[in-house]
Scaffold this motif. Sequence first.
Motif, mmCIF file in Angstrom:
data_model
loop_
_atom_site.group_PDB
_atom_site.id
_atom_site.type_symbol
_atom_site.label_atom_id
_atom_site.label_comp_id
_atom_site.label_asym_id
_atom_site.label_seq_id
_atom_site.Cartn_x
_atom_site.Cartn_y
_atom_site.Cartn_z
ATOM 1 N N TYR A 191 7.485 -0.692 11.632
ATOM 2 C CA TYR A 191 6.901 -1.194 11.065
ATOM 3 C C TYR A 191 6.858 -2.818 11.398
ATOM 4 C CZ TYR A 191 7.170 -5.222 7.971
ATOM 5 O OH TYR A 191 5.439 -7.402 7.631
ATOM 6 N N LEU A 192 6.532 -3.303 12.684
ATOM 7 C CA LEU A 192 5.729 -4.208 13.550
ATOM 8 C C LEU A 192 4.177 -3.235 13.893
ATOM 9 C CD1 LEU A 192 8.600 -5.757 15.219
ATOM 10 C CD2 LEU A 192 7.363 -6.837 13.757
ATOM 11 N N ALA A 193 4.333 -2.130 15.016
ATOM 12 C CA ALA A 193 2.986 -1.416 15.389
ATOM 13 C C ALA A 193 2.686 -1.183 13.770
ATOM 14 C CB ALA A 193 3.476 0.046 14.706
ATOM 15 N N GLY A 233 -7.231 -14.985 3.069
ATOM 16 C CA GLY A 233 -7.467 -14.500 3.708
ATOM 17 C C GLY A 233 -7.884 -13.393 3.636
ATOM 18 N N MET A 234 -6.942 -12.375 3.065
ATOM 19 C CA MET A 234 -6.989 -11.007 3.287
ATOM 20 C C MET A 234 -8.417 -10.032 2.901
ATOM 21 S SD MET A 234 -4.086 -8.294 1.116
ATOM 22 C CE MET A 234 -4.182 -6.846 1.151
ATOM 23 N N SER A 235 -8.202 -9.252 3.591
ATOM 24 C CA SER A 235 -10.033 -8.530 3.230
ATOM 25 C C SER A 235 -9.763 -7.279 2.609
ATOM 26 C CB SER A 235 -10.592 -8.325 4.553
ATOM 27 O OG SER A 235 -10.841 -9.172 5.063
ATOM 28 N N ASP A 236 -10.807 -6.651 1.739
ATOM 29 C CA ASP A 236 -10.799 -5.472 0.794
ATOM 30 C C ASP A 236 -11.773 -4.531 2.442
ATOM 31 O OD1 ASP A 236 -13.429 -5.960 1.351
ATOM 32 O OD2 ASP A 236 -13.803 -6.258 -0.595
ATOM 33 N N ASP A 237 -11.470 -3.464 1.572
ATOM 34 C CA ASP A 237 -11.560 -2.630 2.801
ATOM 35 C C ASP A 237 -13.435 -2.554 3.446
ATOM 36 O OD1 ASP A 237 -8.966 -0.991 2.316
ATOM 37 O OD2 ASP A 237 -10.042 0.226 0.484
ATOM 38 N N ASP A 238 -13.943 -3.297 2.873
ATOM 39 C CA ASP A 238 -15.209 -2.912 3.469
ATOM 40 C C ASP A 238 -15.527 -4.518 3.940
ATOM 41 O OD1 ASP A 238 -16.307 -1.778 1.272
ATOM 42 O OD2 ASP A 238 -16.593 -2.648 -0.084
ATOM 43 N N ARG A 296 0.722 -4.790 12.901
ATOM 44 C CA ARG A 296 -0.114 -4.702 14.272
ATOM 45 C C ARG A 296 -1.525 -4.066 13.771
ATOM 46 N NH1 ARG A 296 3.945 -5.385 18.102
ATOM 47 N NH2 ARG A 296 4.256 -3.214 18.200
ATOM 48 N N ALA A 297 -1.133 -2.846 13.042
ATOM 49 C CA ALA A 297 -2.518 -1.894 13.266
ATOM 50 C C ALA A 297 -3.240 -3.209 12.284
ATOM 51 C CB ALA A 297 -2.134 -1.069 12.176
ATOM 52 N N ARG A 298 -2.276 -3.675 10.619
ATOM 53 C CA ARG A 298 -2.923 -4.056 9.158
ATOM 54 C C ARG A 298 -3.642 -6.055 10.134
ATOM 55 N NH1 ARG A 298 -4.228 -3.047 4.962
ATOM 56 N NH2 ARG A 298 -3.515 -4.373 3.498
ATOM 57 N N PHE A 299 -2.701 -6.131 11.114
ATOM 58 C CA PHE A 299 -3.358 -7.591 11.082
ATOM 59 C C PHE A 299 -5.002 -7.069 12.463
ATOM 60 C CE2 PHE A 299 1.056 -9.739 11.708
ATOM 61 C CZ PHE A 299 1.014 -10.649 10.508
ATOM 62 N N ALA A 300 -4.873 -5.934 12.248
ATOM 63 C CA ALA A 300 -6.257 -5.780 13.176
ATOM 64 C C ALA A 300 -7.467 -5.594 12.119
ATOM 65 C CB ALA A 300 -6.748 -4.241 14.215
ATOM 66 N N THR A 301 -7.031 -5.810 10.726
ATOM 67 C CA THR A 301 -8.178 -5.152 9.674
ATOM 68 C C THR A 301 -8.151 -6.058 8.597
ATOM 69 O OG1 THR A 301 -6.647 -3.423 8.666
ATOM 70 C CG2 THR A 301 -8.408 -2.835 9.991
ATOM 71 N N ALA A 302 -7.396 -5.136 7.032
ATOM 72 C CA ALA A 302 -7.250 -6.630 6.144
ATOM 73 C C ALA A 302 -6.711 -7.637 6.425
ATOM 74 C CB ALA A 302 -6.655 -5.753 5.078
ATOM 75 N N LEU A 303 -5.760 -7.875 7.034
ATOM 76 C CA LEU A 303 -4.438 -9.445 7.254
ATOM 77 C C LEU A 303 -4.582 -9.681 8.457
ATOM 78 C CD1 LEU A 303 -1.184 -7.707 6.769
ATOM 79 C CD2 LEU A 303 -2.697 -8.709 4.984
ATOM 80 N N THR A 346 0.765 -1.405 0.063
ATOM 81 C CA THR A 346 0.260 -0.461 0.025
ATOM 82 C C THR A 346 0.750 1.026 -0.316
ATOM 83 O OG1 THR A 346 0.033 -0.108 2.346
ATOM 84 C CG2 THR A 346 -2.022 -1.510 1.188
ATOM 85 N N GLY A 347 2.551 1.285 -0.037
ATOM 86 C CA GLY A 347 3.346 2.233 -0.068
ATOM 87 C C GLY A 347 3.431 2.980 1.387
ATOM 88 N N ASN A 348 2.773 2.206 2.407
ATOM 89 C CA ASN A 348 3.616 2.665 3.595
ATOM 90 C C ASN A 348 4.615 2.491 3.844
ATOM 91 O OD1 ASN A 348 0.878 3.973 4.585
ATOM 92 N ND2 ASN A 348 0.190 1.830 5.220
#
Length: 165
Positions: free
Chosen positions: A77-79, A119-124, A82-89, A67-69
Amino acid sequence: MRSIFPAIVFALGSLSFSNANEINAQTQEDEAAIRQAVAIMTTAFNTRDDQTTASLTTTDADFVTVTGNWSKSSADYLAARRARFATALKNASIRVIDIRIRFLRPDVALAHVTHEIRGMSDDDGKELPPHTELSLRVFAQEHGKWLMTAFQNTTVAMPTKSANK
């Protein structure tokens, strides 16, 4: 003078050949160590094991995600991860398909790692079909251990929304 020239050429050639053999022998061991590091990092991703991931990276490592982050340290990176693991991942897992390693120097290597992510999710919040990603990882040898110091991830084949129907 001419009679000594062939001897010098032979001696230099022998030295070059023996150095190439030493480098190849070292590279085989080092390549195995880098492959092992990638395998451990893959397991750490799938089990959400940040400690293990951190132990395989330099503290000042750069990470650029699909996503360009851009995280400019292992801790950042780990922080972010972790945020992505709470949502899309949240339900994501990866499986390595291919690893290609090229040594730039005896202590620096590039690893192109192709993996499939599931198992990745989109924004919805809808689960996306599995897709392929390619990462470029720079490894540096520090104190006899291969550590990842840079990471760039790219989506190779992103599923379309119509693929979910």
